[in-house]
Design an enzyme around this catalytic site. Sequence first.
Site, PDB file in Angstrom:
ATOM      1  N   ASN A 123       0.857  -1.193   0.000  1.00 16.98           N
ATOM      2  CA  ASN A 123       0.000   0.000   0.000  1.00 16.98           C
ATOM      3  C   ASN A 123       0.887   1.234   0.000  1.00 16.98           C
ATOM      4  O   ASN A 123       2.112   1.127   0.032  1.00 16.98           O
ATOM      5  CB  ASN A 123      -0.974  -0.035   1.189  1.00 16.98           C
ATOM      6  CG  ASN A 123      -0.244  -0.073   2.511  1.00 16.98           C
ATOM      7  OD1 ASN A 123       0.482   0.856   2.852  1.00 16.98           O
ATOM      8  ND2 ASN A 123      -0.408  -1.156   3.255  1.00 16.98           N
ATOM      9  N   ASP A 164      -4.809  -6.160   5.085  1.00 20.32           N
ATOM     10  CA  ASP A 164      -5.864  -6.977   5.698  1.00 20.32           C
ATOM     11  C   ASP A 164      -5.793  -8.435   5.262  1.00 20.32           C
ATOM     12  O   ASP A 164      -6.287  -9.307   5.952  1.00 20.32           O
ATOM     13  CB  ASP A 164      -7.234  -6.390   5.336  1.00 20.32           C
ATOM     14  CG  ASP A 164      -7.454  -5.060   6.039  1.00 20.32           C
ATOM     15  OD1 ASP A 164      -7.103  -4.978   7.234  1.00 20.32           O
ATOM     16  OD2 ASP A 164      -7.930  -4.104   5.401  1.00 20.32           O
ATOM     17  N   PRO A 206      -3.826 -11.429  10.608  1.00 18.13           N
ATOM     18  CA  PRO A 206      -4.213 -11.149  11.996  1.00 18.13           C
ATOM     19  C   PRO A 206      -4.470  -9.652  12.157  1.00 18.13           C
ATOM     20  O   PRO A 206      -3.794  -8.839  11.516  1.00 18.13           O
ATOM     21  CB  PRO A 206      -2.974 -11.565  12.794  1.00 18.13           C
ATOM     22  CG  PRO A 206      -1.851 -11.547  11.809  1.00 18.13           C
ATOM     23  CD  PRO A 206      -2.446 -11.878  10.476  1.00 18.13           C
ATOM     24  N   LYS A 221     -12.260  -2.345  17.844  1.00 19.83           N
ATOM     25  CA  LYS A 221     -10.894  -2.823  18.093  1.00 19.83           C
ATOM     26  C   LYS A 221     -10.610  -2.939  19.591  1.00 19.83           C
ATOM     27  O   LYS A 221      -9.740  -3.676  19.999  1.00 19.83           O
ATOM     28  CB  LYS A 221      -9.877  -1.859  17.489  1.00 19.83           C
ATOM     29  CG  LYS A 221     -10.020  -1.650  16.000  1.00 19.83           C
ATOM     30  CD  LYS A 221      -9.053  -2.496  15.220  1.00 19.83           C
ATOM     31  CE  LYS A 221      -9.158  -2.182  13.737  1.00 19.83           C
ATOM     32  NZ  LYS A 221      -8.231  -2.956  12.938  1.00 19.83           N
TER      33      LYS A 221
HETATM   34  O1  C5P Z   1      -9.208  -2.207  10.312  1.00 18.07           O
HETATM   35  P1  C5P Z   1      -8.385  -1.033   9.894  1.00 18.07           P
HETATM   36  O2  C5P Z   1      -7.251  -1.407   8.992  1.00 18.07           O
HETATM   37  O3  C5P Z   1      -9.152   0.108   9.295  1.00 18.07           O
HETATM   38  O4  C5P Z   1      -7.782  -0.465  11.274  1.00 18.07           O
HETATM   39  C1  C5P Z   1      -6.738   0.430  11.337  1.00 18.07           C
HETATM   40  C2  C5P Z   1      -5.962   0.263  12.601  1.00 18.07           C
HETATM   41  O5  C5P Z   1      -5.757  -1.114  12.898  1.00 18.07           O
HETATM   42  C3  C5P Z   1      -4.557   0.837  12.477  1.00 18.07           C
HETATM   43  O6  C5P Z   1      -4.146   1.294  13.743  1.00 18.07           O
HETATM   44  C4  C5P Z   1      -3.735  -0.368  12.025  1.00 18.07           C
HETATM   45  O7  C5P Z   1      -2.382  -0.232  12.391  1.00 18.07           O
HETATM   46  C5  C5P Z   1      -4.410  -1.496  12.757  1.00 18.07           C
HETATM   47  N1  C5P Z   1      -4.401  -2.793  12.037  1.00 18.07           N
HETATM   48  C6  C5P Z   1      -3.725  -3.868  12.573  1.00 18.07           C
HETATM   49  N2  C5P Z   1      -3.755  -5.074  11.954  1.00 18.07           N
HETATM   50  C7  C5P Z   1      -4.437  -5.245  10.818  1.00 18.07           C
HETATM   51  C8  C5P Z   1      -5.142  -4.160  10.253  1.00 18.07           C
HETATM   52  C9  C5P Z   1      -5.094  -2.946  10.881  1.00 18.07           C
HETATM   53  O8  C5P Z   1      -3.088  -3.707  13.619  1.00 18.07           O
HETATM   54  N3  C5P Z   1      -4.441  -6.404  10.218  1.00 18.07           N
END
Ligand code: C5P
Length: 394
Positions: A205, A273, A299, A336
């Site tokens: 990304n 993801d 994860p 979260k």
């Molecule tokens: O679910 P999303 O990616 O939108 O969430 C963002 C937050 O979750 C960020 O702080 C990112 O570092 C963390 N994250 C994570 N592990 C993942 C996806 C996101 O720790 N697999």
Amino acid sequence: MKTVLLMITGGIAAYKSLLLIRALRASGVRVVPVMTESASQFVTPLSVSALAENPVRSKLFDLEAEAKMGHIELSRSADLIVIAPATANFIAKIANGLADDLASTLVSAARAPIMIAPSMNVAMWENAATQENMSKLGERGFLSIGPTKGDMACGEYGFGRFEEPEQIHAAIMEQLGAAPLAGKHIVMTSGPTHEPIDPVRYIANRSSGKQGTAIANALINLGAKVTFITGPASAARPEGAHIVEVETARDMETAVNAALPSDVFISAAAVADWHVEACEEKLKKTTDGLPTLCLSENPDILKTVCASKNRPKLVIGFAAETQNVVEFATAKRERKGCDWILANDVSPKTGIMGGDHNAIHLITENSHESWPEQSKTMAAKMLAERITDEIAKW
Ligand code: C5P
């Protein structure tokens, strides 16, 4: 606020004292600069005053400056006096109690501890007179940092080289006992992850890791011990952090678990993801049609940390959104299980992802603040201050 009376004497390393002033100011230390006459041959009083945000004092017999604050009072205003760089001549002067200019007079009138950072040619440093002078000062309780061994501006090599400003800054902060995050361990993730498709291709990304590096630098400036777990980011790594380089989300999770426990966890990485059920061999073009990529879920590191028995007291996540930023981020904070979410709009029009600026919304359990658009460095400083305030409540 702690005050450092920073004396700059006339050596080529004087330019490095500008970096020292910046680091001290970033750590919330008041800097009162004093320059000897020869120091102004190397750096200008204007640069020093501007960075210190305080006018330089350089003359003993300056009626106007003396009327505002006399030299004895000036000497007493300091929690610490730092002489950086200290030349052989200045060291000789103070070792023998001379007080023939403002800087040496302030030293002789001082009650605060004094730290000397010598800088000179190797032969001048090894000269018996200099060594005797340094021993005398050591016996009298003067602190010293450096010099180190290395290449010198004069082309020679050896001891006499000015210690790096970061090291002097750290020694000053330790001496002042002023670092608000001293003794605190902060684990953070930063940058993108790369998820291999085959041995040569990967999914990535656009995260640059700039915001993460800026946050780590701001925390280190406040005295925190930072474990910085980063994916393959283009941004420079933060000086003074314990750096752990990883590639995939799964590696990142392992590194985070190994780094805990900590007081704070900051999840600034743009973690992928999904990962691809990777091929051991490079995918080949065939006549049988397009290859199929099978994705599996990665994860969720942030969620796992929040649910773990090692959960840090303060867990901060990021939410990169392209619409309904605050609403989505508020829901994400609950999903979260973290304490704070820093939300930003990463639609391409904002230029935030990969850029140098950020506009952050800080969402906590009971509040929501919208910070102004500012440099990632300033946003990091704001966050580091918020973390400091929160930790002060513990
Ligand atoms: O679910 P999303 O990616 O939108 O969430 C963002 C937050 O979750 C960020 O702080 C990112 O570092 C963390 N994250 C994570 N592990 C993942 C996806 C996101 O720790 N697999």
